[in-house]
Motif scaffolding. Structure first.
Motif, PDB file in Angstrom:
ATOM      1  N   ARG A 286      29.267 -17.536  -5.358  1.00 26.14           N
ATOM      2  CA  ARG A 286      29.409 -17.805  -6.876  1.00 26.14           C
ATOM      3  C   ARG A 286      29.164 -19.160  -7.338  1.00 26.14           C
ATOM      4  NH1 ARG A 286      28.694 -15.945 -11.051  1.00 26.14           N
ATOM      5  NH2 ARG A 286      30.495 -15.097 -11.675  1.00 26.14           N
ATOM      6  N   THR A 287      28.224 -18.880  -8.762  1.00 27.74           N
ATOM      7  CA  THR A 287      28.447 -20.226  -9.215  1.00 27.74           C
ATOM      8  C   THR A 287      28.315 -19.584 -10.727  1.00 27.74           C
ATOM      9  OG1 THR A 287      25.883 -20.332  -9.205  1.00 27.74           O
ATOM     10  CG2 THR A 287      27.108 -21.590  -7.804  1.00 27.74           C
ATOM     11  N   PRO A 288      30.236 -19.156 -11.167  1.00 20.65           N
ATOM     12  CA  PRO A 288      30.374 -19.206 -12.380  1.00 20.65           C
ATOM     13  C   PRO A 288      29.736 -19.397 -13.504  1.00 20.65           C
ATOM     14  CG  PRO A 288      32.040 -18.942 -11.173  1.00 20.65           C
ATOM     15  CD  PRO A 288      31.036 -19.750 -10.557  1.00 20.65           C
ATOM     16  N   GLU A 289      30.020 -20.766 -13.641  1.00 15.50           N
ATOM     17  CA  GLU A 289      29.268 -21.362 -14.092  1.00 15.50           C
ATOM     18  C   GLU A 289      27.757 -21.502 -14.353  1.00 15.50           C
ATOM     19  OE1 GLU A 289      29.072 -23.699 -10.640  1.00 15.50           O
ATOM     20  OE2 GLU A 289      30.152 -22.335 -11.254  1.00 15.50           O
ATOM     21  N   ARG A 290      27.307 -20.929 -13.444  1.00 12.24           N
ATOM     22  CA  ARG A 290      25.529 -20.736 -14.677  1.00 12.24           C
ATOM     23  C   ARG A 290      25.031 -19.762 -15.123  1.00 12.24           C
ATOM     24  NH1 ARG A 290      22.312 -24.216  -9.509  1.00 12.24           N
ATOM     25  NH2 ARG A 290      20.452 -24.222 -11.437  1.00 12.24           N
ATOM     26  N   ASP A 291      26.431 -18.549 -14.911  1.00 10.02           N
ATOM     27  CA  ASP A 291      26.370 -17.613 -15.671  1.00 10.02           C
ATOM     28  C   ASP A 291      25.573 -17.648 -16.668  1.00 10.02           C
ATOM     29  OD1 ASP A 291      27.134 -16.432 -13.036  1.00 10.02           O
ATOM     30  OD2 ASP A 291      28.884 -15.813 -14.219  1.00 10.02           O
ATOM     31  N   TRP A 292      24.648 -16.808 -17.523  1.00 13.87           N
ATOM     32  CA  TRP A 292      23.713 -16.773 -18.431  1.00 13.87           C
ATOM     33  C   TRP A 292      23.696 -15.328 -19.229  1.00 13.87           C
ATOM     34  CZ3 TRP A 292      18.558 -15.611 -18.368  1.00 13.87           C
ATOM     35  CH2 TRP A 292      18.140 -15.300 -17.762  1.00 13.87           C
ATOM     36  N   ASN A 293      23.191 -15.266 -20.465  1.00 17.07           N
ATOM     37  CA  ASN A 293      22.841 -14.022 -20.536  1.00 17.07           C
ATOM     38  C   ASN A 293      21.348 -14.079 -21.900  1.00 17.07           C
ATOM     39  OD1 ASN A 293      22.551 -11.729 -22.516  1.00 17.07           O
ATOM     40  ND2 ASN A 293      24.686 -11.860 -23.381  1.00 17.07           N
ATOM     41  N   PRO A 294      20.163 -13.052 -20.462  1.00 18.26           N
ATOM     42  CA  PRO A 294      19.044 -13.470 -21.379  1.00 18.26           C
ATOM     43  C   PRO A 294      18.705 -12.792 -22.578  1.00 18.26           C
ATOM     44  CG  PRO A 294      19.704 -11.496 -19.616  1.00 18.26           C
ATOM     45  CD  PRO A 294      20.598 -12.382 -19.735  1.00 18.26           C
ATOM     46  N   ILE A 295      20.367 -12.065 -23.464  1.00 18.59           N
ATOM     47  CA  ILE A 295      19.526 -11.123 -24.291  1.00 18.59           C
ATOM     48  C   ILE A 295      20.749 -11.958 -25.219  1.00 18.59           C
ATOM     49  CG2 ILE A 295      19.241  -9.166 -25.422  1.00 18.59           C
ATOM     50  CD1 ILE A 295      18.262  -8.208 -22.889  1.00 18.59           C
ATOM     51  N   PRO A 296      21.089 -12.744 -26.126  1.00 14.47           N
ATOM     52  CA  PRO A 296      22.041 -13.325 -26.534  1.00 14.47           C
ATOM     53  C   PRO A 296      22.625 -12.284 -27.393  1.00 14.47           C
ATOM     54  CG  PRO A 296      20.923 -15.328 -26.082  1.00 14.47           C
ATOM     55  CD  PRO A 296      19.769 -13.661 -26.142  1.00 14.47           C
ATOM     56  N   HIS A 297      22.383 -11.590 -27.664  1.00 13.96           N
ATOM     57  CA  HIS A 297      23.073 -11.051 -28.649  1.00 13.96           C
ATOM     58  C   HIS A 297      24.014  -9.253 -27.999  1.00 13.96           C
ATOM     59  CE1 HIS A 297      18.966  -8.909 -29.022  1.00 13.96           C
ATOM     60  NE2 HIS A 297      19.309  -8.256 -29.132  1.00 13.96           N
ATOM     61  N   LEU A 298      23.802  -9.209 -26.882  1.00 20.91           N
ATOM     62  CA  LEU A 298      24.084  -8.315 -25.935  1.00 20.91           C
ATOM     63  C   LEU A 298      25.233  -8.948 -24.631  1.00 20.91           C
ATOM     64  CD1 LEU A 298      20.449  -5.654 -25.530  1.00 20.91           C
ATOM     65  CD2 LEU A 298      22.794  -5.405 -26.733  1.00 20.91           C
ATOM     66  N   ASP A 299      26.272  -8.716 -25.288  1.00 17.53           N
ATOM     67  CA  ASP A 299      27.068  -9.590 -25.213  1.00 17.53           C
ATOM     68  C   ASP A 299      27.697  -9.107 -23.130  1.00 17.53           C
ATOM     69  OD1 ASP A 299      27.205 -11.379 -26.795  1.00 17.53           O
ATOM     70  OD2 ASP A 299      29.125  -9.653 -27.897  1.00 17.53           O
ATOM     71  N   ASP A 300      26.654  -7.623 -23.330  1.00 25.60           N
ATOM     72  CA  ASP A 300      27.759  -7.128 -21.966  1.00 25.60           C
ATOM     73  C   ASP A 300      25.846  -7.378 -21.065  1.00 25.60           C
ATOM     74  OD1 ASP A 300      25.383  -4.861 -23.396  1.00 25.60           O
ATOM     75  OD2 ASP A 300      26.059  -3.705 -22.203  1.00 25.60           O
ATOM     76  N   ILE A 301      25.660  -7.876 -21.246  1.00 21.71           N
ATOM     77  CA  ILE A 301      24.407  -8.252 -20.254  1.00 21.71           C
ATOM     78  C   ILE A 301      24.388  -9.512 -19.474  1.00 21.71           C
ATOM     79  CG2 ILE A 301      21.899  -8.658 -20.178  1.00 21.71           C
ATOM     80  CD1 ILE A 301      23.227  -5.404 -21.157  1.00 21.71           C
ATOM     81  N   SER A 302      25.540  -9.994 -19.585  1.00 19.24           N
ATOM     82  CA  SER A 302      25.448 -11.523 -18.736  1.00 19.24           C
ATOM     83  C   SER A 302      24.949 -11.334 -16.817  1.00 19.24           C
ATOM     84  CB  SER A 302      26.706 -11.979 -19.151  1.00 19.24           C
ATOM     85  OG  SER A 302      27.789 -11.751 -18.286  1.00 19.24           O
ATOM     86  N   LEU A 303      24.117 -12.385 -16.996  1.00 17.09           N
ATOM     87  CA  LEU A 303      23.940 -11.955 -15.329  1.00 17.09           C
ATOM     88  C   LEU A 303      24.953 -13.561 -14.909  1.00 17.09           C
ATOM     89  CD1 LEU A 303      20.075 -11.844 -15.953  1.00 17.09           C
ATOM     90  CD2 LEU A 303      21.626 -10.101 -15.414  1.00 17.09           C
ATOM     91  N   LEU A 304      25.359 -12.948 -13.386  1.00 13.30           N
ATOM     92  CA  LEU A 304      25.793 -13.688 -12.314  1.00 13.30           C
ATOM     93  C   LEU A 304      24.931 -14.689 -11.904  1.00 13.30           C
ATOM     94  CD1 LEU A 304      28.343 -10.605 -10.953  1.00 13.30           C
ATOM     95  CD2 LEU A 304      28.512 -12.552 -13.391  1.00 13.30           C
ATOM     96  N   ALA A 305      25.516 -15.724 -11.548  1.00 11.27           N
ATOM     97  CA  ALA A 305      24.665 -16.928 -10.382  1.00 11.27           C
ATOM     98  C   ALA A 305      25.181 -17.179  -9.385  1.00 11.27           C
ATOM     99  CB  ALA A 305      23.980 -17.838 -11.236  1.00 11.27           C
ATOM    100  N   TYR A 306      24.072 -17.057  -8.423  1.00 12.95           N
ATOM    101  CA  TYR A 306      24.698 -17.348  -6.881  1.00 12.95           C
ATOM    102  C   TYR A 306      24.053 -18.614  -6.113  1.00 12.95           C
ATOM    103  CZ  TYR A 306      26.894 -13.261  -6.116  1.00 12.95           C
ATOM    104  OH  TYR A 306      28.053 -11.845  -5.557  1.00 12.95           O
ATOM    105  N   GLU A 307      24.604 -19.079  -5.714  1.00 14.30           N
ATOM    106  CA  GLU A 307      23.149 -20.380  -4.853  1.00 14.30           C
ATOM    107  C   GLU A 307      23.583 -20.209  -3.286  1.00 14.30           C
ATOM    108  OE1 GLU A 307      25.224 -24.499  -5.395  1.00 14.30           O
ATOM    109  OE2 GLU A 307      24.739 -23.905  -7.545  1.00 14.30           O
ATOM    110  N   LEU A 308      22.787 -20.967  -2.893  1.00 16.86           N
ATOM    111  CA  LEU A 308      23.227 -21.375  -1.482  1.00 16.86           C
ATOM    112  C   LEU A 308      22.391 -23.216  -0.928  1.00 16.86           C
ATOM    113  CD1 LEU A 308      23.433 -20.680   1.788  1.00 16.86           C
ATOM    114  CD2 LEU A 308      21.209 -20.204   1.495  1.00 16.86           C
ATOM    115  N   GLU A 309      23.283 -23.722  -0.566  1.00 19.88           N
ATOM    116  CA  GLU A 309      23.263 -25.325  -0.355  1.00 19.88           C
ATOM    117  C   GLU A 309      21.980 -25.327   0.801  1.00 19.88           C
ATOM    118  OE1 GLU A 309      23.635 -27.752  -2.743  1.00 19.88           O
ATOM    119  OE2 GLU A 309      24.717 -26.740  -3.844  1.00 19.88           O
ATOM    120  N   LEU A 310      20.833 -25.619   0.948  1.00 17.47           N
ATOM    121  CA  LEU A 310      20.431 -25.806   1.891  1.00 17.47           C
ATOM    122  C   LEU A 310      20.397 -26.954   3.276  1.00 17.47           C
ATOM    123  CD1 LEU A 310      16.798 -25.376   0.184  1.00 17.47           C
ATOM    124  CD2 LEU A 310      18.595 -23.204   1.632  1.00 17.47           C
TER     125      LEU A 310
END
Length: 168
Positions: free
Chosen positions: A144-168
């Motif tokens: 999980r990379t919470p610092e990269r979480d974001w919201n695709p529809i800013p006016h709807l607060d409950d739609i924030s997306l969680l970000a994940y990453e994998l170092e290669l």
């Protein structure tokens, strides 16, 4: 498991679009105000295939699911930066769930990212309620990379997306 992962063919686009749309609808992932717009995006495999690599999981010529792999930015990237690939719109048909299809699709994206010159990381966004997908990502080493979480529809607060990453 006799499931093959490969690039989607134009003859499979409509089927994959419907699998993707129905997966999101069936899991209750489109219950926000602008769902009609995103439902169209989920069904538009032609658009995705023109801008990224669309992969399908097939068994005996039957499409079981698919994913969009974005190798290095471009119009399909949501959060990928330089040196990052991105996974988008992972979906598995309800009748094929629990058989390793989702994991096989994510592994195929990871393999492609490793084969992409200059790619050091693969990233993705996921909704909070996609618990099965979270388990796949974590099992495969994504963090999980919470610092990269974001919201695709800013006016709807409950739609924030969680970000994940994998170092290669």
């Amino acid at each position: 498991m006799d499931i093959a992962i490969r690039r989607a063919t134009p003859e499979e686009y409509e089927t994959l679009g419907e699998i993707t749309a129905q997966a999101y609808l069936g899991d209750g992932l489109l219950d926000f105000g602008e769902s009609d717009w995103y439902l169209g995006e989920l069904r538009d495999v032609v658009k995705r295939a023109a801008a990224a690599e669309v992969l399908v999981a097939v068994e005996h010529d039957r499409v079981l699911g698919g994913v969009t792999f974005v190798p290095s930015g471009g119009p399909m990237a949501d959060i990928a930066g330089p040196g990052e690939a991105e996974i988008r719109m992972l979906a598995v048909a309800p009748e094929a769930r629990g058989r390793g299809v989702g994991e096989a699709l994510v592994r195929a994206c990871t393999d492609r990212a490793r084969a992409t010159e200059g790619c050091v990381r693969i990233v993705l966004s996921t909704q909070r309620t996609m618990h099965s997908a979270h388990r796949i990502y974590e099992r495969l080493g994504f963090t999980r990379t919470p610092e990269r979480d974001w919201n695709p529809i800013p006016h709807l607060d409950d739609i924030s997306l969680l970000a994940y990453e994998l170092e290669l």
